[in-house]
Design a protein around this motif. Structure first.
Motif, PDB file in Angstrom:
ATOM      1  N   TYR A 151     -64.112-106.366  11.539  1.00 34.76           N
ATOM      2  CA  TYR A 151     -62.782-106.513  12.265  1.00 34.76           C
ATOM      3  C   TYR A 151     -61.662-105.511  11.821  1.00 34.76           C
ATOM      4  O   TYR A 151     -61.638-105.259  10.451  1.00 34.76           O
ATOM      5  N   ARG A 152     -61.099-105.189  12.739  1.00 34.01           N
ATOM      6  CA  ARG A 152     -60.134-104.165  12.596  1.00 34.01           C
ATOM      7  C   ARG A 152     -60.048-103.134  11.819  1.00 34.01           C
ATOM      8  O   ARG A 152     -59.598-102.914  10.494  1.00 34.01           O
ATOM      9  N   PRO A 153     -61.323-102.266  11.836  1.00 34.79           N
ATOM     10  CA  PRO A 153     -61.505-101.269  10.983  1.00 34.79           C
ATOM     11  C   PRO A 153     -60.312-100.127  10.624  1.00 34.79           C
ATOM     12  O   PRO A 153     -60.443 -99.388   9.850  1.00 34.79           O
ATOM     13  N   GLU A 154     -59.560-100.081  11.542  1.00 33.93           N
ATOM     14  CA  GLU A 154     -58.256 -99.102  11.200  1.00 33.93           C
ATOM     15  C   GLU A 154     -57.352 -99.652  10.121  1.00 33.93           C
ATOM     16  O   GLU A 154     -56.607 -99.121   9.531  1.00 33.93           O
ATOM     17  N   CYS A 155     -57.527-101.057   9.921  1.00 35.30           N
ATOM     18  CA  CYS A 155     -56.769-101.522   8.784  1.00 35.30           C
ATOM     19  C   CYS A 155     -57.773-101.572   7.595  1.00 35.30           C
ATOM     20  O   CYS A 155     -57.735-101.079   6.451  1.00 35.30           O
ATOM     21  N   PHE A 156     -58.895-102.589   7.932  1.00 30.56           N
ATOM     22  CA  PHE A 156     -59.887-102.699   6.690  1.00 30.56           C
ATOM     23  C   PHE A 156     -61.331-101.701   6.705  1.00 30.56           C
ATOM     24  O   PHE A 156     -62.384-102.043   7.255  1.00 30.56           O
ATOM     25  N   GLN A 168     -63.206-107.298  -1.436  1.00 31.51           N
ATOM     26  CA  GLN A 168     -62.192-106.764  -2.305  1.00 31.51           C
ATOM     27  C   GLN A 168     -61.381-105.479  -1.571  1.00 31.51           C
ATOM     28  O   GLN A 168     -61.925-104.942  -1.127  1.00 31.51           O
ATOM     29  N   VAL A 169     -60.325-105.520  -1.977  1.00 34.30           N
ATOM     30  CA  VAL A 169     -59.294-104.640  -1.415  1.00 34.30           C
ATOM     31  C   VAL A 169     -58.569-103.670  -2.317  1.00 34.30           C
ATOM     32  O   VAL A 169     -58.244-104.240  -3.258  1.00 34.30           O
ATOM     33  N   ASN A 170     -58.795-102.511  -1.988  1.00 31.15           N
ATOM     34  CA  ASN A 170     -58.218-101.527  -2.997  1.00 31.15           C
ATOM     35  C   ASN A 170     -58.090-100.144  -2.512  1.00 31.15           C
ATOM     36  O   ASN A 170     -58.155 -99.756  -0.973  1.00 31.15           O
ATOM     37  N   PRO A 216     -55.793 -96.081   2.674  1.00 33.11           N
ATOM     38  CA  PRO A 216     -55.444 -94.853   2.433  1.00 33.11           C
ATOM     39  C   PRO A 216     -54.605 -94.758   1.100  1.00 33.11           C
ATOM     40  O   PRO A 216     -53.638 -95.440   1.076  1.00 33.11           O
ATOM     41  N   ILE A 217     -54.481 -93.556   0.567  1.00 32.83           N
ATOM     42  CA  ILE A 217     -53.464 -93.274  -0.615  1.00 32.83           C
ATOM     43  C   ILE A 217     -52.331 -92.875  -0.018  1.00 32.83           C
ATOM     44  O   ILE A 217     -52.262 -91.670   0.382  1.00 32.83           O
ATOM     45  N   PRO A 218     -51.132 -93.331  -0.173  1.00 34.95           N
ATOM     46  CA  PRO A 218     -49.886 -92.602   0.158  1.00 34.95           C
ATOM     47  C   PRO A 218     -49.433 -91.884  -0.794  1.00 34.95           C
ATOM     48  O   PRO A 218     -49.416 -92.023  -2.080  1.00 34.95           O
TER      49      PRO A 218
END
Length: 365
Positions: free
Chosen positions: A24-29, A150-152, A316-318
């Motif tokens: 789902y929504r690979p542009e985000c996840f 997990q989100v990182n 993504p790393i800002p």
């Protein structure tokens, strides 16, 4: 109703378009490069009861993480999906965090987001949550498991990015890489601290001409200022400085010691970026954006709605080259130095305005 967990092995451990289309929504996840599973729960109807169980709450990053979670929950499109939203901070006690999560599981909460105090202590909690049908999604200091989403960000790459900018700056200034550098690490025992450190050392250890002095800053600006001041007093001037979090403390210590401007790899705090721009420090600011708390909550709702997500999500790393930092875009003189300048992930949802974040309290609710 208990959630049924299905884990599917990816066709390969690397990212591929075909695999991304299965989630789902690979542009985000976005799946991490080494992600190997897709996780899906049985769909359930809302509105949902969700909690955020924070651990340590003593620095600006954690304050903004809490404010970001509350700002996400306050947006009308999200508020309509929530029956309850609760935030608690429990300090650096792993047992206290586990107890708080267990209390929310027992209270019938649908989902719990958290920053793990200890990445290895949650095996039993994951089992209890699965039995109760509670969706767990940790972020930042994630767990050593592949059983839950997990989100990182890529913490190894985050540390590597800072160290590489410092090494490149030293090479440009001296024509070769030699001298001593200061590494200010984070809170011991956390996966984030470990991976940031390993990323830095993957660069620094390749430079035999460098001496590395490491001190523990606990991701706290006051502690970072003290240990940096002590390091300068003990070792003299450094040729480069890297800080995981709390960089403004290191910059203030350097200013108080009349330390020369040297390549600096730091975080994206408002005060940090302001001082780096004013002092014309070479290097980079790379952020572990605290509002990934809101992405973790977005992931919980997505999972409760029956969508499939990669088990290991990398955001993504800002980052920004220090020479390119601009007032009004990358730092804001009229806002507190404690304000964190990376306020969202536009690939997931509109970034938060300063008013949205600063209008939320960091207190337990």
């Amino acid at each position: 109703m208990a959630a049924s967990l299905c884990a599917f092995t990816a066709l390969s451990t690397g990212f591929s378009v075909a695999y991304a289309e299965d989630t789902y929504r690979p542009e985000c996840f976005s799946p991490a490069p080494d992600n190997a599973k897709v996780i899906r729960y049985e769909k359930r109807d809302g509105p949902y009861k969700i909690a955020f169980v924070n651990g340590f709450a003593g620095n600006d990053w954690r304050v903004t993480a809490i404010q970001g979670a509350k700002a996400w929950a306050a947006r009308p499109e999200n508020k309509a999906k929530l029956a309850e939203f609760t935030v608690v901070s429990v300090g650096n006690d792993s047992a206290a965090q586990i107890a708080a999560i267990d209390n929310f599981i027992a209270a019938g909460y649908d989902g719990i987001s958290f920053i793990a105090v200890n990445p290895t202590a949650f095996k039993a909690v994951i089992k209890r949550a699965a039995q109760a049908g509670t969706v767990l999604v940790p972020f930042d200091n994630v767990l050593d498991t592949d059983e839950i989403v997990q989100v990182n960000e890529n913490q190894f790459e985050l540390g590597k990015m800072k160290a590489q900018a410092v090494v490149d700056g030293i090479r440009q200034a001296k024509g070769k890489v030699e001298g001593s550098v200061l590494e200010v690490s984070g809170l011991p025992g956390n996966a984030t601290d470990r991976d940031n450190h390993d990323g830095m050392r993957s660069v620094l250890d390749k430079e035999p001409g460098l001496k590395v002095v490491q001190v523990v800053g606990n991701w706290d600006a006051g502690t970072v200022q003290k240990v940096t001041a002590d390091a300068i007093a003990t070792n003299g001037q450094f040729d480069g400085v890297m800080v995981q979090e709390g960089s403004i403390g290191a910059l203030n210590a350097m200013k108080n010691a009349n330390h020369p401007v040297v390549p600096f790899g730091g975080d994206a705090g408002n005060g940090t970026r302001r001082l780096l721009a004013e002092g014309k420090y070479p290097g980079v600011t790379a952020a572990q954006a605290p509002v990934m708390s809101s992405v973790s909550l977005e992931a919980i709702v997505s999972l409760l709605e029956g969508n499939a997500l990669p088990q290991k999500v990398f955001l993504p790393i800002p980052s920004k080259d220090n020479a390119e930092l601009k007032e009004g875009t990358d730092f804001f003189p009229k806002l507190p130095d404690t304000f964190y300048t990376t306020t969202g992930y536009p690939n997931c949802f509109p970034v938060f305005t300063p008013d949205e974040l600063l209008g939320q309290s960091p207190d337990n609710t």
